[in-house]
Design an enzyme around this catalytic site. Structure first.
Site, PDB file in Angstrom:
ATOM      1  N   ASP A  46       0.841  -1.206   0.000  1.00 55.56           N
ATOM      2  CA  ASP A  46       0.000   0.000   0.000  1.00 55.56           C
ATOM      3  C   ASP A  46       0.875   1.256   0.000  1.00 55.56           C
ATOM      4  OD1 ASP A  46       0.842  -0.108   2.616  1.00 55.56           O
ATOM      5  OD2 ASP A  46      -1.155  -0.252   3.503  1.00 55.56           O
ATOM      6  N   SER A  47       2.193   1.070   0.054  1.00 54.62           N
ATOM      7  CA  SER A  47       3.106   2.196  -0.142  1.00 54.62           C
ATOM      8  C   SER A  47       3.002   2.731  -1.569  1.00 54.62           C
ATOM      9  CB  SER A  47       4.550   1.782   0.165  1.00 54.62           C
ATOM     10  OG  SER A  47       4.913   0.625  -0.562  1.00 54.62           O
ATOM     11  N   ASP A  85      -0.762  -6.104  -0.512  1.00 52.24           N
ATOM     12  CA  ASP A  85      -1.316  -5.572   0.730  1.00 52.24           C
ATOM     13  C   ASP A  85      -2.829  -5.503   0.637  1.00 52.24           C
ATOM     14  OD1 ASP A  85       0.229  -4.910   2.955  1.00 52.24           O
ATOM     15  OD2 ASP A  85       1.020  -3.095   2.020  1.00 52.24           O
ATOM     16  N   LYS A 115      -1.267  -9.531   2.542  1.00 48.81           N
ATOM     17  CA  LYS A 115      -0.660  -9.103   3.812  1.00 48.81           C
ATOM     18  C   LYS A 115      -1.627  -8.191   4.551  1.00 48.81           C
ATOM     19  CE  LYS A 115       3.060  -6.155   4.027  1.00 48.81           C
ATOM     20  NZ  LYS A 115       2.490  -5.005   4.760  1.00 48.81           N
ATOM     21  N   GLU A 117      -2.132  -5.983   8.411  1.00 48.94           N
ATOM     22  CA  GLU A 117      -1.480  -5.473   9.613  1.00 48.94           C
ATOM     23  C   GLU A 117      -2.276  -5.857  10.855  1.00 48.94           C
ATOM     24  OE1 GLU A 117      -0.904  -1.261   9.376  1.00 48.94           O
ATOM     25  OE2 GLU A 117       0.256  -1.386   7.524  1.00 48.94           O
ATOM     26  N   GLU A 184       8.153  -4.463  10.997  1.00 44.94           N
ATOM     27  CA  GLU A 184       8.567  -3.121  10.557  1.00 44.94           C
ATOM     28  C   GLU A 184       9.042  -2.299  11.753  1.00 44.94           C
ATOM     29  OE1 GLU A 184       5.897  -1.071   7.929  1.00 44.94           O
ATOM     30  OE2 GLU A 184       7.192   0.696   7.840  1.00 44.94           O
TER      31      GLU A 184
HETATM   32  O1  KIV Z   1       3.478  -1.178   1.630  1.00 49.95           O
HETATM   33  C1  KIV Z   1       4.647  -1.408   1.941  1.00 49.95           C
HETATM   34  O2  KIV Z   1       5.603  -0.967   1.293  1.00 49.95           O
HETATM   35  C2  KIV Z   1       4.901  -2.231   3.123  1.00 49.95           C
HETATM   36  C3  KIV Z   1       6.328  -2.385   3.550  1.00 49.95           C
HETATM   37  C4  KIV Z   1       6.760  -1.215   4.315  1.00 49.95           C
HETATM   38  C5  KIV Z   1       6.526  -3.641   4.290  1.00 49.95           C
HETATM   39  O3  KIV Z   1       3.994  -2.719   3.712  1.00 49.95           O
END
Ligand code: KIV
Length: 251
Positions: A46-47, A85, A115, A117, A184
């Site tokens: 999600d980055s 994500d 993934k 959180e 993280e």
């Molecule tokens: O979205 C992302 O880049 C992440 C990493 C920081 C692990 O979740």
């Protein structure tokens, strides 16, 4: 050429003491380069919100954003595991909605693992997604989707109590059926303790070298921004400089 990377293979890598290499990816040409480089897990994080879409934080990223980028990346992924994500609010409202949204990532964009959180509180959700046949990676320590609640980004696992909390969270996520956990910004000794307390691999970012693998954000890795890299980022080249020179020469 190595075969397809699966969740089972990643657990075997931990057993063999081989490090796991994960990189975020947001587009098709980058996915092709990552395949050529032998990256284990190609990951639509999600980055994408801050690195590509210009959002202020990951909180604005929608499931449609992730689906859009996953469809592009999918076309470049072959042997790597293809991870995505689940964005903010795509799995927090109810377990049913979480399973449905994880299923959309698989059906509509060919994602092979998701993934999420969270610690113990997210374990029942992980369990149901795994029961639906979708491999899940957990994510503890600093959790960017909890930015508002935590009021900023800081290192975790520095006190004994926090170390025990993270170990308990990792064990709950493992027991729920996850195949791996991202750590993280976790204190390096705590990251090692967490890694030793579970049999599934830990993937660190800013959590020191003693995790079972590392994840880096692609734009940090290749220096796609002009500014200084984050302290925990590994910058292997500064693409921004050569792109800028090329654009100015063209202009
Ligand atoms: O979205 C992302 O880049 C992440 C990493 C920081 C692990 O979740």
């Amino acid at each position: 050429m190595a075969g397809k990377i699966t969740s089972v293979e990643l657990i075997r890598k931990k057993e063999r003491g081989e490090k796991i290499v994960v990189v975020t990816c947001y587009d098709y040409p980058s996915a092709i380069l990552m395949e050529e480089a032998g990256i284990d897990v190609i990951f639509v994080g999600d980055s994408v919100g801050s690195n590509v879409l210009g959002y202020e934080s990951t909180l604005s990223v929608t499931l449609d954003d992730i689906l859009h980028h996953c469809k592009a990346v999918r076309r470049g992924v072959k042997n790597a595991m293809f991870l995505a994500d689940m964005p903010y609010m795509s799995y927090q409202v109810s377990i049913e909605e979480a399973v449905r949204n994880a299923g959309r990532l698989v059906k509509e964009a060919g994602v092979e693992a998701v993934k999420l959180e969270g610690g113990e509180e997210i374990a029942p959700t992980i369990k149901r997604i795994v029961q639906a046949g979708i491999p899940v990676m957990g994510h503890i320590g600093l959790m960017p989707q909890h930015l508002l609640a935590h009021g900023g980004f800081k290192m975790t696992g520095k006190t004994d109590a926090d170390r025990l909390r993270l170990i308990a969270a990792a064990e709950a996520i493992q027991d729920a059926g996850a195949f791996s956990i991202t750590l993280e910004l976790v204190d390096h000794d705590t990251a090692e303790a967490v890694s030793r307390s579970i049999h599934i691999p830990t993937i660190g970012i800013g959590s020191g070298p003693r995790c079972d693998g590392q994840v880096q954000v692609y734009h940090d890795l290749v220096g796609y921004y002009g500014g200084d890299p984050f302290r925990h980022a590994s910058q292997y080249t500064k693409l921004a400089d050569s792109v800028s020179v090329a654009l100015k020469r063209y202009a």
